[in-house]
Design a protein around this motif. Structure first.
Motif, mmCIF file in Angstrom:
data_model
loop_
_atom_site.group_PDB
_atom_site.id
_atom_site.type_symbol
_atom_site.label_atom_id
_atom_site.label_comp_id
_atom_site.label_asym_id
_atom_site.label_seq_id
_atom_site.Cartn_x
_atom_site.Cartn_y
_atom_site.Cartn_z
ATOM 1 N N THR A 1 -7.331 118.152 134.249
ATOM 2 C CA THR A 1 -6.784 117.731 135.351
ATOM 3 C C THR A 1 -7.923 116.814 136.067
ATOM 4 O O THR A 1 -9.079 117.293 136.359
ATOM 5 N N LEU A 2 -7.120 115.729 136.550
ATOM 6 C CA LEU A 2 -8.349 114.946 137.482
ATOM 7 C C LEU A 2 -8.494 115.321 138.704
ATOM 8 O O LEU A 2 -7.395 116.035 139.224
ATOM 9 N N SER A 3 -9.509 114.979 139.433
ATOM 10 C CA SER A 3 -9.655 115.306 140.783
ATOM 11 C C SER A 3 -8.716 114.581 141.645
ATOM 12 O O SER A 3 -8.381 113.458 141.542
ATOM 13 N N ASN A 4 -8.194 115.761 142.738
ATOM 14 C CA ASN A 4 -7.472 115.100 143.515
ATOM 15 C C ASN A 4 -8.234 114.556 144.983
ATOM 16 O O ASN A 4 -8.840 115.553 145.439
ATOM 17 N N GLN A 5 -7.938 113.382 145.407
ATOM 18 C CA GLN A 5 -8.895 112.926 146.599
ATOM 19 C C GLN A 5 -8.045 113.272 147.709
ATOM 20 O O GLN A 5 -8.690 113.224 148.963
ATOM 21 N N TYR A 6 -6.881 113.809 147.588
ATOM 22 C CA TYR A 6 -6.158 114.182 148.793
ATOM 23 C C TYR A 6 -6.008 115.551 148.937
ATOM 24 O O TYR A 6 -6.323 116.338 148.250
ATOM 25 N N LEU A 7 -5.337 116.181 149.991
ATOM 26 C CA LEU A 7 -5.205 117.519 150.068
ATOM 27 C C LEU A 7 -4.217 118.050 149.156
ATOM 28 O O LEU A 7 -3.047 117.103 149.298
ATOM 29 N N PRO A 8 -4.250 119.259 148.698
ATOM 30 C CA PRO A 8 -3.358 119.524 147.592
ATOM 31 C C PRO A 8 -1.963 120.334 148.442
ATOM 32 O O PRO A 8 -2.375 120.823 149.512
ATOM 33 N N ALA A 9 -0.955 120.036 147.949
ATOM 34 C CA ALA A 9 0.233 120.529 148.613
ATOM 35 C C ALA A 9 0.228 122.170 148.452
ATOM 36 O O ALA A 9 -0.300 122.734 147.294
ATOM 37 N N ARG A 10 0.575 122.840 149.330
ATOM 38 C CA ARG A 10 0.864 124.369 149.258
ATOM 39 C C ARG A 10 2.220 124.791 148.355
ATOM 40 O O ARG A 10 3.133 124.079 148.986
ATOM 41 N N ALA A 11 2.140 125.257 147.530
ATOM 42 C CA ALA A 11 3.564 125.788 147.004
ATOM 43 C C ALA A 11 4.725 126.346 147.686
ATOM 44 O O ALA A 11 5.707 126.054 147.519
ATOM 45 N N HIS A 12 4.255 127.252 148.709
ATOM 46 C CA HIS A 12 5.218 127.845 149.479
ATOM 47 C C HIS A 12 4.827 127.604 150.900
ATOM 48 O O HIS A 12 3.750 127.967 151.296
ATOM 49 N N ALA A 13 6.067 127.177 151.684
ATOM 50 C CA ALA A 13 5.798 127.120 153.005
ATOM 51 C C ALA A 13 7.117 127.640 153.748
ATOM 52 O O ALA A 13 8.165 127.339 153.416
ATOM 53 N N VAL B 1 4.145 130.162 157.632
ATOM 54 C CA VAL B 1 3.368 131.057 156.531
ATOM 55 C C VAL B 1 3.187 130.075 155.590
ATOM 56 O O VAL B 1 4.406 129.453 154.893
ATOM 57 N N LEU B 2 1.935 130.156 155.215
ATOM 58 C CA LEU B 2 1.580 129.053 154.065
ATOM 59 C C LEU B 2 0.874 129.800 152.891
ATOM 60 O O LEU B 2 0.226 130.417 153.065
ATOM 61 N N SER B 3 1.198 129.731 151.763
ATOM 62 C CA SER B 3 0.680 130.055 150.624
ATOM 63 C C SER B 3 -0.781 129.341 150.331
ATOM 64 O O SER B 3 -0.998 128.344 150.686
ATOM 65 N N GLY B 4 -1.323 130.118 149.429
ATOM 66 C CA GLY B 4 -2.894 129.623 149.106
ATOM 67 C C GLY B 4 -2.691 128.552 147.988
ATOM 68 O O GLY B 4 -1.441 128.435 147.501
ATOM 69 N N THR B 5 -3.838 127.727 147.938
ATOM 70 C CA THR B 5 -3.710 126.581 146.890
ATOM 71 C C THR B 5 -5.127 126.466 146.548
ATOM 72 O O THR B 5 -6.025 127.275 146.832
ATOM 73 N N LYS B 6 -5.352 125.776 145.297
ATOM 74 C CA LYS B 6 -6.452 125.372 144.968
ATOM 75 C C LYS B 6 -6.306 123.775 144.406
ATOM 76 O O LYS B 6 -5.688 123.200 144.458
ATOM 77 N N ASN B 7 -7.795 123.181 144.374
ATOM 78 C CA ASN B 7 -8.064 121.860 144.184
ATOM 79 C C ASN B 7 -9.327 121.741 143.489
ATOM 80 O O ASN B 7 -10.169 122.327 143.567
ATOM 81 N N GLN B 8 -9.260 120.581 142.466
ATOM 82 C CA GLN B 8 -10.730 120.218 142.185
ATOM 83 C C GLN B 8 -11.130 119.121 142.970
ATOM 84 O O GLN B 8 -10.557 118.042 143.388
ATOM 85 N N GLU B 9 -12.303 119.474 143.610
ATOM 86 C CA GLU B 9 -12.850 118.510 144.368
ATOM 87 C C GLU B 9 -14.631 118.171 144.028
ATOM 88 O O GLU B 9 -14.930 118.854 143.107
ATOM 89 N N TYR B 10 -14.946 117.124 144.312
ATOM 90 C CA TYR B 10 -16.310 116.668 143.938
ATOM 91 C C TYR B 10 -17.403 117.459 144.447
ATOM 92 O O TYR B 10 -17.313 117.988 145.789
ATOM 93 N N VAL B 11 -18.207 117.852 143.673
ATOM 94 C CA VAL B 11 -19.370 118.757 144.210
ATOM 95 C C VAL B 11 -20.359 117.942 145.293
ATOM 96 O O VAL B 11 -20.416 118.550 146.283
#
Length: 135
Positions: free
Chosen positions: A15-27, A52-62
């Motif tokens: 998966t390539l890095s997402n430069q934007y905020l990741p979407a939360r799966a549930h809201a 109520v917002l679910s957790g999420t994860k993202n690949q971000e640059y160090v």
């Protein structure tokens, strides 16, 4: 709401890095309101609203200044924020509003790209006097 976000992958399937905020799966947005006119010159309304917002994860640059250092997976926790408000209508001219924002005093451990901008519970008071209306 349910959101399924698919990020692009490179030739090896990573998966390539997402430069934007990741979407939360549930809201979930909730709003419960109650309004009552108690007397001719006095009425109230109450509102409890929350998200109520679910957790999420993202690949971000160090290091955003040196992207050759690669990426790291960042996890954003689930959270919920609630607001309780009441409006008191006094006569035709006066409205008094009281609100507690972030009722359960949620504070993120880290303020980062996908964290709510709050430092805890907040009391708000508002007064509206409409001089164009008579008593």
């Amino acid at each position: 709401a349910y959101t399924h976000e698919e990020l692009p992958t490179d030739d090896t399937g990573n998966t390539l890095s997402n430069q934007y905020l990741p979407a939360r799966a549930h809201a979930l947005n909730v709003c419960v309101e109650y309004d009552r006119q108690w007397k001719r010159r006095y009425g109230t309304s109450f509102c409890l609203g929350g998200r109520v917002l679910s957790g999420t994860k993202n690949q971000e640059y160090v290091d955003y200044y040196d992207i050759s250092k690669g990426t790291v997976e960042v996890r954003y926790p689930a959270y919920t924020i609630w607001k309780l408000s009441t409006v008191h209508r006094i006569g035709r001219m006066v409205k008094l509003t009281l609100a507690l924002d972030n009722v359960f005093n949620y504070r993120p451990r880290h303020y980062y790209l996908n964290a709510p901008l709050t430092d805890g519970i907040n009391l708000q008071i508002g007064l509206k006097i409409d001089l164009g209306k008579s008593l």
